[in-house]
Scaffold this motif. Sequence first.
Motif, PDB file in Angstrom:
ATOM      1  N   UNK A 340     -11.665 -12.124   4.837  1.00 40.40           N
ATOM      2  CA  UNK A 340     -10.740 -10.993   4.784  1.00 40.40           C
ATOM      3  C   UNK A 340     -10.972 -10.229   3.492  1.00 40.40           C
ATOM      4  N   UNK A 341     -11.032  -8.925   3.626  1.00 35.37           N
ATOM      5  CA  UNK A 341     -11.217  -8.035   2.474  1.00 35.37           C
ATOM      6  C   UNK A 341     -10.060  -7.051   2.423  1.00 35.37           C
ATOM      7  N   UNK A 342      -9.391  -7.011   1.264  1.00 34.95           N
ATOM      8  CA  UNK A 342      -8.275  -6.066   1.074  1.00 34.95           C
ATOM      9  C   UNK A 342      -8.623  -5.101  -0.049  1.00 34.95           C
ATOM     10  N   UNK A 343      -8.354  -3.832   0.164  1.00 37.66           N
ATOM     11  CA  UNK A 343      -8.490  -2.803  -0.872  1.00 37.66           C
ATOM     12  C   UNK A 343      -7.150  -2.092  -0.956  1.00 37.66           C
ATOM     13  N   UNK A 344      -6.466  -2.249  -2.074  1.00 38.29           N
ATOM     14  CA  UNK A 344      -5.117  -1.706  -2.238  1.00 38.29           C
ATOM     15  C   UNK A 344      -5.067  -0.843  -3.484  1.00 38.29           C
ATOM     16  N   UNK A 345      -4.472   0.343  -3.359  1.00 45.30           N
ATOM     17  CA  UNK A 345      -4.299   1.213  -4.526  1.00 45.30           C
ATOM     18  C   UNK A 345      -2.830   1.563  -4.682  1.00 45.30           C
ATOM     19  N   UNK A 346      -2.479   2.169  -5.809  1.00 36.84           N
ATOM     20  CA  UNK A 346      -1.090   2.557  -6.075  1.00 36.84           C
ATOM     21  C   UNK A 346      -0.943   4.072  -6.062  1.00 36.84           C
ATOM     22  N   UNK A 347      -1.691   4.712  -5.184  1.00 38.51           N
ATOM     23  CA  UNK A 347      -1.699   6.170  -5.156  1.00 38.51           C
ATOM     24  C   UNK A 347      -0.649   6.760  -4.233  1.00 38.51           C
ATOM     25  N   UNK A 348      -1.045   7.827  -3.507  1.00 35.93           N
ATOM     26  CA  UNK A 348      -0.094   8.604  -2.723  1.00 35.93           C
ATOM     27  C   UNK A 348       0.111   8.079  -1.316  1.00 35.93           C
ATOM     28  N   UNK A 349      -0.246   6.853  -1.058  1.00 34.47           N
ATOM     29  CA  UNK A 349       0.019   6.265   0.247  1.00 34.47           C
ATOM     30  C   UNK A 349      -0.948   6.749   1.299  1.00 34.47           C
ATOM     31  N   UNK A 383      -2.971   1.249   6.265  1.00 40.40           N
ATOM     32  CA  UNK A 383      -1.566   1.620   6.192  1.00 40.40           C
ATOM     33  C   UNK A 383      -1.042   1.537   4.783  1.00 40.40           C
ATOM     34  N   UNK A 384       0.254   1.729   4.616  1.00 39.22           N
ATOM     35  CA  UNK A 384       0.838   1.664   3.269  1.00 39.22           C
ATOM     36  C   UNK A 384       0.782   0.260   2.701  1.00 39.22           C
ATOM     37  N   UNK A 385       0.598   0.160   1.389  1.00 33.72           N
ATOM     38  CA  UNK A 385       0.579  -1.127   0.718  1.00 33.72           C
ATOM     39  C   UNK A 385       1.966  -1.700   0.557  1.00 33.72           C
ATOM     40  N   UNK A 386       2.071  -2.953   0.152  1.00 34.75           N
ATOM     41  CA  UNK A 386       3.385  -3.591   0.009  1.00 34.75           C
ATOM     42  C   UNK A 386       4.237  -2.939  -1.078  1.00 34.75           C
ATOM     43  N   UNK A 387       3.599  -2.313  -2.080  1.00 34.08           N
ATOM     44  CA  UNK A 387       4.349  -1.642  -3.151  1.00 34.08           C
ATOM     45  C   UNK A 387       3.987  -0.166  -3.206  1.00 34.08           C
ATOM     46  N   UNK A 388       3.787   0.408  -2.041  1.00 34.75           N
ATOM     47  CA  UNK A 388       3.380   1.809  -2.003  1.00 34.75           C
ATOM     48  C   UNK A 388       1.871   1.911  -2.035  1.00 34.75           C
TER      49      UNK A 388
END
Length: 404
Positions: A340-349, A383-388
């Motif tokens: 599993x590969x996850x790429x998560x950012x804290x940007x504009x959703x 989709x949206x991340x857990x913290x935006x």
Amino acid sequence: MATTTRSRPPLPARIRHGWGQLRVTRSFSQEIEDLKPPTRFTFLPWLLMGVGALSHLLQGEAANPWLGGLGLLAFNSLYIGVVFTSFDPRTARGKVPRRYLLALAAVTYALAIGYGGSWLVFFPLLSLAVGIVVRGRRMGPVLVALAVSAGIVSGLRSGDIWEGVSIGYGSLISGLVTAAMLTLFDAVTQLRATRQELARNAVAEERLRFSRDLHDLLGHTLSVVVVKAEAARRLAPRDLDAALAQVADIEAVGRQALTEIREAVTGYREGSLSTELDRARSALAAAGIEAFVKESGPPLPSQTEALLGWVVREGVTNVVRHSGATSCAIELAGTGGQVRLRITDDGRGVNSAPGSDPGSGSGSGLKGLTERLAAAGGSLGTGPGPRGGFRVVAELPVEEEQTA
């Protein structure tokens, strides 16, 4: 110095073996292509079998010659009508050939019962016409009934049981051979159509592969070039050495892009996950985005690494170009036959992937990734991340023996 003996045959031998198989395949294919389907004129020369009956008429050996002449003319006309309408695409599947065939059968039985002798050869001609018109399950019973009745009529009319057997057998074989030949050519026609369709599908698939490769390659590369060029422009007034370092990176990225495009054109490009992760760190750092990369799990097969490399490339490109994020986390974990590969950012959703709805992956790059992973038995979720922010999750199955 010791040498290692390999069980596989030398390369030239394997090449010769493969070339021999290829030659056999191409020869068989060429033979099929060279087969020419019968036309409406193919079956007309068989009418010469009625020359004996015509000779009896001209020599006056047949009773009621005018009636026999009209019957002979009717037989030839109806036979030609059966053949021509059966090979005409406008009437072949209609009722016209069957009507001609019924009329031809009536004339054939009338002439055979009335005259006998040379007129009995019209039974095999009638059977030939049946083989042209009648197909499917009805053909067998019809031909058997025709052969039996032809044998009975011929035996009674000539008084020779063996002549009846000969006419019946000839009638049966005539129809079966004709039907088998036409069925063979129908199969050849369908084979040609199937080959053409497979060729079109192969071309379409290759175009799709090439367009996806170019999108992934150029989209990521141009984004990195733009980001580093902006960084060089900002650094130039106050730190020339740092700006020159960014310019050197642009040159290196451009050279690498040329190599990758050449590999994509030849269809042999296999991405390296570690290389893509290094490039992701560089691209994120140049864009002022803090990168967090975490890897765990056993080594992955090259094909799985290549697919995940595409995910990293596309996901980081979207983060750099559209997210407006300040940090990006890339997590890779492989356990239990799955990675599993996850790429998560804290940007504009969801806005960080223009043209896509949450979880749909409808953007051109994400859509291409979804198709790639689905073909390998995996999946791609967005989709949206857990913290935006925005998150891309790719999952792929991994065979245990490949990860050992």
